[in-house]
Design an enzyme around this catalytic site. Sequence first.
Site, short mmCIF file in Angstrom:
data_model
loop_
_atom_site.label_atom_id
_atom_site.label_comp_id
_atom_site.label_asym_id
_atom_site.label_seq_id
_atom_site.Cartn_x
_atom_site.Cartn_y
_atom_site.Cartn_z
N LYS A 65 4.30 -5.97 2.90
CA LYS A 65 3.87 -6.28 1.52
C LYS A 65 3.83 -5.04 0.62
O LYS A 65 4.08 -5.15 -0.57
CB LYS A 65 2.51 -6.97 1.53
CG LYS A 65 2.58 -8.39 2.07
CD LYS A 65 1.24 -9.09 1.98
CE LYS A 65 1.34 -10.46 2.63
NZ LYS A 65 0.10 -11.23 2.49
N ALA A 127 -11.49 -4.98 4.93
CA ALA A 127 -10.98 -4.27 3.75
C ALA A 127 -9.51 -3.93 3.94
O ALA A 127 -9.04 -2.89 3.50
CB ALA A 127 -11.81 -3.02 3.48
N GLY A 128 -8.77 -4.80 4.64
CA GLY A 128 -7.34 -4.60 4.86
C GLY A 128 -6.53 -5.17 3.71
O GLY A 128 -7.05 -5.37 2.60
P1 ATR Z 1 -4.22 -8.02 6.77
O1 ATR Z 1 -3.00 -7.66 5.96
O2 ATR Z 1 -4.06 -9.30 7.53
O3 ATR Z 1 -5.48 -7.95 5.98
P2 ATR Z 1 -4.81 -5.44 7.91
O4 ATR Z 1 -4.50 -4.80 6.60
O5 ATR Z 1 -4.32 -4.80 9.17
O6 ATR Z 1 -4.30 -6.93 7.95
O7 ATR Z 1 -6.43 -5.59 7.98
C1 ATR Z 1 -7.08 -6.08 9.11
C2 ATR Z 1 -8.59 -6.08 8.84
O8 ATR Z 1 -9.25 -6.54 10.04
C3 ATR Z 1 -9.17 -4.71 8.54
O9 ATR Z 1 -10.30 -4.86 7.70
C4 ATR Z 1 -9.58 -4.23 9.95
O10 ATR Z 1 -10.58 -3.24 9.97
P3 ATR Z 1 -10.17 -1.68 9.85
O11 ATR Z 1 -9.94 -1.43 8.40
O12 ATR Z 1 -11.34 -0.97 10.40
O13 ATR Z 1 -8.92 -1.51 10.69
C5 ATR Z 1 -10.14 -5.52 10.50
N1 ATR Z 1 -10.18 -5.54 11.97
C6 ATR Z 1 -9.13 -5.70 12.80
N2 ATR Z 1 -9.56 -5.70 14.08
C7 ATR Z 1 -10.91 -5.53 14.05
C8 ATR Z 1 -11.93 -5.45 15.04
N3 ATR Z 1 -11.64 -5.56 16.35
N4 ATR Z 1 -13.21 -5.30 14.63
C9 ATR Z 1 -13.50 -5.21 13.31
N5 ATR Z 1 -12.58 -5.28 12.31
C10 ATR Z 1 -11.30 -5.43 12.68
#
Ligand code: ATR
Length: 280
Positions: A65, A127-128
Amino acid sequence: MELFGVIGNPISHSLSHVMHNAAFQDMNKDAIYVPMHVEEPDLAAAIYGARALGFTGINVTVPYKEQVVPYLTSLTPEASKTQSVNTVLFTNNEIIGHSTDGAGFAQAVVNELDIKLAGKRFLILGAGGAARAIIHQLAEENCQLIIANRTRHKAEQLAQEINPNFANQVQVISLEQADLAKATATSEIIVNTTSVGMEATIDQSPLPVELLLPQHSVVDIIYNPQESNLLAAARKLGCQTRNGVGMLVWQAVKAWEFWWNIKPDVDVMYAALNKSLDKN
Ligand code: ATR
């Protein structure tokens, strides 16, 4: 025949073709939508190839994206704001990037929870990329936002982008139980944008479920499984719950409006997606 599709990696899990093709058929559109796996070094070739092949438009999903932006000739304000593109339109001279994720989420919440957004208090988990689109949109809709993310600086970065323009609506908290408890006590709508609850974490919840209150509405943008651990706990407590099918449908509706300036039948899209998910 008009050509549409979605590019991503992986793409085999995508259900976008199911809902778009169902809606094309419903409206007797001479069009087809295909999922397309693209490797990162081929991203530019994929965009220019789609243009050369005469595609009307494509969607872009994880992980491209942001990465597609350099190959586009212009961005709509929605895409520019988040530097993220999920919808591309090919015209004679231009390759235009747009983002319908934030507006799609907001429209799904408004319709499915039958609410007005202005003034609503949200706790956003994550916050991803998905959270970024959702949070920017909700800030524009004058919502009050609290963000909690595993990597705190990503949440703070988002708050810094938004707060100068919107009178300090975004507050960042830690994932400590005490902070989350304060946030849930004052929030009306809880949104999970993290991947916690999918695949390897299918048995986990992104929020300690004992912090849920019956008056919460809980939205999880996960749609596979259809009911995440968080949503199941919330439903048992009597909360209103919704999964990510609504966001998927409404971002697609808004993509149709961008490509064609017409609206597909939302019910046809929901039905096609739910039927496909029921089979899983
Ligand atoms: P997307 O585009 O689907 O939003 P992403 O940008 O990779 O995907 O974001 C994934 C989100 O899930 C993030 O907020 C991530 O937290 P981090 O910023 O700390 O990476 C969160 N996330 C993924 N796995 C996690 C876990 N096991 N525990 C807590 N948060 C998690």
